[in-house]
Motif scaffolding. Sequence first.
Motif: not given
Lengths: 220, 284, 282, 241, 426
Positions: A177-186, A165-170
């Motif tokens: 990309i202002v901020c970036c958060h991820s969950v899990g492997r990819f 799962e990803f969360t990006y802010a633009f």
Amino acid sequence: MVEEDTEIDCVLRPMNCEINLLSRSDGSTMFMQGDTTIVAGINGPMEVKSQKMAYDKLSIEVTYTPLTGPAKVDDRLIETYIRESCESAILVSLHPNTMICINLQEVQDSGGLLACAINASCLALINSGLSMKFTIAAVSCMIEKETGKIIMDPDNTQLKNAKAEFTYAFDSINKDIVCCHSVGRFSQSEFLASVDKCKQVSQFIFDFYREITKKYANTV
Amino acid sequence: MDLQYKTIHPVKYLQDHLEQGIRPDGRKFLSFRPVSVNVSSIVQADSSAIFKLGDTSAVCGIKAELATPKADIPDHGYIVPNVELSPLCSPKFRPGPPSEQAQVLSKLIDIVLSNSRALDLKDLCICKNKLVWVLYCDILCLNYNGSVIDACIGAMIAALKTLTLPEINYNSETGVIVTHPENRKAFTVRTLPVSASFAIFEKQLLLVDPSDDEEDMSSTRFSIVMDDEEEICYIHKPGGIPISQNLLCKGLEMTKVRAKSIRSVINAAISTLNVNNIETNSPK
Amino acid sequence: MPVDQKRINGPESSVPYNIYIHSEIKNKGIQPDAPKRHDGRSNNELRNIFLKTGIISQAKGSAYIEMGNTKIICSVFDPREVPNKTGYCVQGELFCEFKFAPFSHHKRKMHQQDAEEKEYSLILQRALEPAVCLQEFPNFQVDVYATVLDNGGSALAAAIMAASLALANAGVPMFGLVTASTVGIYDHTYLVDPTDTEETFCCTKSVPGTVHNHGIIIQAALPQHGQISEMFVVGSVDTDTIVHSMDLISEAHKDICPLLEQCLVKTVFKTFRPNIKKTDTK
Amino acid sequence: MEVSVGDVVMPGDSLKDIKSTKKEGKNERENVILGPGLRREGDKVYVCKAGILKRRDPAVYYVDSYQKRYIPSRGENVVGIVTQKSGDIYKVDVGASEQATLSYLAFEGATKKNRPDLQVGDVIYAKMLVASKDMEPELVCVDSQGKENELGVLSSDGMVFTCSLSLVRKLLNPECPLFRILGRNQAYELAAGMNGRIWIKARSVQETIAAANAILAAEYTVASEMQKLCARIEKTLLLVT
Amino acid sequence: MEFTNQNKEIFAFDWSKARFPNVFKMAPHIVPGPPNTTALEGGGERPMNIVRRVGRERERMLGMTDEERAWRKKWLDAQKLAPEEPVTPPGYYKEMFNPIRRFYKAPMNKVQNMMEPFLGYTGAYVARHVISKTAIGIFTVYCIFYHLKYNKMLDLRNDGRSRCQYRSIEIETRLMPHAHGSARLRIGNITDVLVGVKLEIDTPYAEKPDEGKLDFFVDCSANATPAFEGKGGDDLATEISNVLSMAYQTPDVFDLRQLCIIPHKKCWKMYVDILILQCGGNLFDAVGAAVKAALYNTEIPKVIAATLDGGEPDIQVSDDPYDCIKLDITTYPSIVTVCKIGDNFVIDPTLEEESCSAVNIIMSVMPNGKVTSMVKQGYGSLLPTTLIKMLEVGKDIGLKLNEALKKTLEEEDKLGRTKPLCGFLR
């Protein structure tokens, strides 16, 4: 004061927003993305406590209150994301020696909480009339476990079979990309694909911001 | 002279260096600091590791204890990572409850652990519903000079990799527990997630492995965690100025190279430990 | 107990596995009358001491000490204004914090300072205060932080020495170096520089009804001035025993003091002649 | 996104074709003035507040935005409350991040001997003399001629209420008919501060509250409907009295 | 020669002085060489040796000329004392005694001169010396006396106590009927401490399954001194509770096993709550004695049935308030503070004395003379010999304190439960 209930695109869950709903805050908003709801309020610029004072810029304090129980370590991470993202958006050098408080209250969480919180605080910032470099839009997406498909703005049920799962802010100028958060492997390719997709979708959120602004700007 | 200049004009000091294409500590923009790892030096802990990244150093000690599992996941053990940024490591920190930064670091490490699936919590089960292991991973920052998350993750993974747990006999009827401290079994760590931090300055200038001063004055920072199979476990960019996708890609490439070298350092440290063990055991 | 919301929490209660070890294996026991101690030393022998200064680059002064298994790191920072203080104070203050790392102990330590650590912080402060020229920085306080990474016994004594080295390394004006050592007493046996097992043995092991001497004595001194800066006794000992152990300790101080001095000299050399290759002392 | 005058703008938008109205016979190069909500970066002009981009001749550009928190700006008239007397200054709360200072001598006819009688809690109408982001704002109650000119202490019979900054700007716009319409049937005194505080005093308490409500309601009323609004207010007043 | 002329004048003026030049006048003739006239008039130099070589035996023997013999004869004649001789030349006295001596001798000289007519020279001389020496002797004795009277050496303190004396101590026990044990202790009507003991059933520590728990908690009330307001008293409170827990730590003093009910399952947890009501110095001793007194009258309810019911413990506690176990306080230590002021040690320091001292040691002494804990306080350092001395003093005092406390408590206990409560909590 303004009720907005337009389904912008089937890609994103319907967004819904009420701004200026807190009378004591300098800027406030209740933002819904699907069922995920967050109330954000901004106070300031106001005087700083001496130990947190930054002599050359505005300092930002974020308080995130979860729905149940006291704030935990998990919430500190959300606060950090919001603080650092907002700091990049606000023209901090315009108000030295002062601070603003961003207070967020989780009302309901059905997926994409971080993205919703960032969007809510951005809307509250717009409402407060603070000078900003740009607006920010956060988008969450996920990669499905079996199919490897990228699903935008998933809700809780969809998230159950997510691989990542990803969360990006633009930002609104260059869509960087202002901020970036991820969950899990990819893998790297999955990552890049998701960034591209989210970047496109972020335009909907910016449009939504403009729509909201238009609504109240015309009445005032 | 250098020192005075640095204290009076910290920002300009750094800018002048960067204009000359060099960093204040003499590194190139894209060169990492040397890494050294020391494992199992702390006797009282079940396993431990000290990870040094240039000046930055972190020590991780793991204490294993026994507890009853949660009702909803009866066969899962616990792993409790906590980062302590004590006032010992930098004048930035004050004694008292953990600062916000320490809390965020703890959470990040927790996320990395769960994202990477380096360990299976089911391995920590002794008896379903009754008894599981709790691994308290306490990470102590000893010297805070930038890229602390890299050091913390490195120390924790090295400690986990060397962790051995004693054999426990649990009689589920009487509830009697017997420990056999002689029979220690190694704990399986499936993959070695390794982190690399980057700092971005104005005009999209990328610095790898920033020091504390560089971190403070940077416009934004991000960290990438990668595992053995070059899968990404975590990308963390909390905010700061927007950066282009290309820059992130560049970071990913750098991380790949870096991860490989760190992994070899960790493995080398562990293998020397094994050699030592064999040597000490053989005369007996 | 309220849950600490600022840390990641595990289960509500957990127990160390050591307590379930079979008692036969656990009680290997220490024979107080044996000619050699369990690590092969004689009763009056100190463990090897390894000292190093300046290992924390962010701190003004720092020191690392290793005595057998005991490993302690200590750092000292620039003087800062005494917080919450009104009015002028002629003497500066020392603020000492002594902390066991959670994994440093036989039993896992909590993150918050417990009563023992608070007491040790105070002892550390009192041991160092007579050695520091406090009048040199009125209204200011110098922070001293000591963390025990691994507790192999005599941790407090080691921390006092590390702290005095770190203070010297930071350039804090001092009257002299502080050395400290521990003596464990069991009946008529005096164990200088005890290990952690010996410490617990001396502290608790006693047959009820008998009047054995047992206990721990920690003494910090300024050996260059022949002064005692701190004395700490716990257990049950008579005064003659205390007097005797003070003699033993002053012997130990005589051995330790040159080590500290050497270490400082080396640091000075390293600063002014960085090219000289350094060699480790053991 | 590029925007032009009259559009709804968002922070981060850049301004298209900035030019001054050229008039015949005048100098070609005329200065362009960027008002609140706009900033220049390099050769581009960016919007930094959300609102409507407006332009006034000859070349003044600004963003009309909604705002509640007052940020001091030089030369604006504000309504403030005295909170503290210290030495030869008063501290005045104007709703900004810091309290403004007001000197004892900044009153008409004030001298070292003849000090104005101001108490903590008094409401004053003052002009912003110094407003900089790095300094404490400073107020004065005299104009440049040393005359009071309607500035000074406001009587305690009146009522102070707060509204958004945009509402004050809207009301003070000469085109806004509200005050005129309201004044046809009611006598009232009013001081509107640019800091979103309005002091009002009418003949009776009821009338004061009614007028205040009318002003607050005007925030979401367009100019053409103000007549109706005032009529409604008057009707209710008649019912009460 | 002009001398005669001069002599006459002098003669008329002072007879003894007039003789002097004649004697001296001879000297230059006896010894050839330039006459040292400066020595005559000038008072600055020491008187010259008028004998010269004639004074020495060997030289006298060397071939003397007649002239010399005449001279010698003359000299020998001159050696014969005239009735008015010896003559003290002017300046002689000045040369022999330095100005300070001259100054302090002056009054006695006068006395001697006055007495001479009555007692004669020798008598006056002896009397003069006897008087002066006695006077000095008496003066010295007085000095020593005053020194002793107004210095520490006299073993007196500003409240009239000697160094090793306690202020009066008042103890009242069993004054809180709801606590399992309680005591209130006052030292010198200033320091005031209240101790309550409470018992609760708890589960023992996993690593010490057969031991109960003992917990000291100190509360520094802000009423005691304004310095305790807010968090001001916290440091002191931790310090006191630490000292207490160290003093009671060893099993020789307090065997935690007596608090065990069922090993691994249930034990007593004993809370000793100490409330500091007023602070007038010497808190540690007060707290130590008060805790001991409170523990003395602590009554642990008797457990009449303790069974393990399917792994779950079941405990029944006797309802009868008289059915209880008392603790044996014969091993409990009392705490003594030895306060070093200057070169001496005082016991039971007042607040003023505490603020004067740079070092004090706090030690807990068991009734058998063993030390269970010792800590140093204050910012000063000590010499080893001083420390040992302090230890000895502390031990002696501790023994006495224990003895006195035991006696008092037993006396009070004899009053039994009927004893009227006279404490403030009535």
